[in-house]
Write an enzyme that holds these catalytic residues in place. Structure first.
Site, short mmCIF file in Angstrom:
data_model
loop_
_atom_site.label_atom_id
_atom_site.label_comp_id
_atom_site.label_asym_id
_atom_site.label_seq_id
_atom_site.Cartn_x
_atom_site.Cartn_y
_atom_site.Cartn_z
N GLU A 1 0.81 -1.21 0.00
CA GLU A 1 0.00 0.00 0.00
C GLU A 1 0.85 1.26 0.00
O GLU A 1 0.46 2.27 -0.58
CB GLU A 1 -0.93 0.04 1.23
CG GLU A 1 -2.00 -1.03 1.25
CD GLU A 1 -3.13 -0.80 0.27
OE1 GLU A 1 -3.22 0.29 -0.35
OE2 GLU A 1 -3.94 -1.73 0.10
N ASP B 1 -6.90 6.61 -5.72
CA ASP B 1 -6.27 5.34 -6.08
C ASP B 1 -6.51 5.07 -7.57
O ASP B 1 -7.15 5.87 -8.25
CB ASP B 1 -6.76 4.22 -5.15
CG ASP B 1 -8.16 3.72 -5.46
OD1 ASP B 1 -8.81 4.22 -6.40
OD2 ASP B 1 -8.62 2.81 -4.75
#
Length: 155
Positions: A27, A36
């Site tokens: 991540e 994202d």
């Protein structure tokens, strides 16, 4: 430090540590909210719930969010999986649930196979979860390969 080393260090602190090592590695950490790859506002180590662009967090707040989200993911694994499993498999599945959410996990072929006793088939399913927004993402390919390797420990 490579991922194997981070997982080995995490193993000293148990499942939470191994899961955290996987999640943190893939991540990354952002103290400022960003979109994202599929356009969802994201903060810290992939936290999305309640996040909006412009949000900021301190490293300490990210640490707290990470711990909370890891526990949520591992609790989901514990609720959904009805067969015994080693800590490595639980950590791999915790990372997976952290990424895709409990809803996706609960409806997955992976979970059905695992609860039916087909551990090898269940772990192999991880390799199918490499798409976001209809596109295969290299980061997901790498993450699922690491999760699968950890899932298959002892087979």
């Amino acid at each position: 430090m490579n991922l194997r080393h981070k997982i080995a260090i995490g193993a000293v602190t148990g499942v939470l540590g191994m899961t955290g090592a996987l999640v943190s590695w893939f991540e990354g950490r952002s103290l400022v909210a960003y979109l994202d790859p599929v356009g969802i506002p994201t903060l810290c180590e992939g936290v999305t719930q309640g996040v909006k662009l412009g949000d900021r967090a301190t490293p300490e707040q990210c640490d707290q969010l990470l711990q909370r989200e890891l526990r949520i993911a591992l609790n989901a694994v514990d609720r959904q999986v009805h067969v015994p499993m080693p800590d490595t498999r639980r950590a791999a599945l915790g990372s997976f649930v952290y990424n895709v959410g409990e809803g996706q996990f609960s409806r997955s072929t992976l979970l059905r196979l695992l609860n039916a006793g087909d551990v090898r088939g269940a772990c192999a399913q991880l390799s199918r979860w490499v798409y976001a927004g209809g596109k295969q993402l290299g980061g997901l390919v790498n993450r699922r390969a690491a999760e699968r390797e950890l899932c298959e420990v002892g087979l």
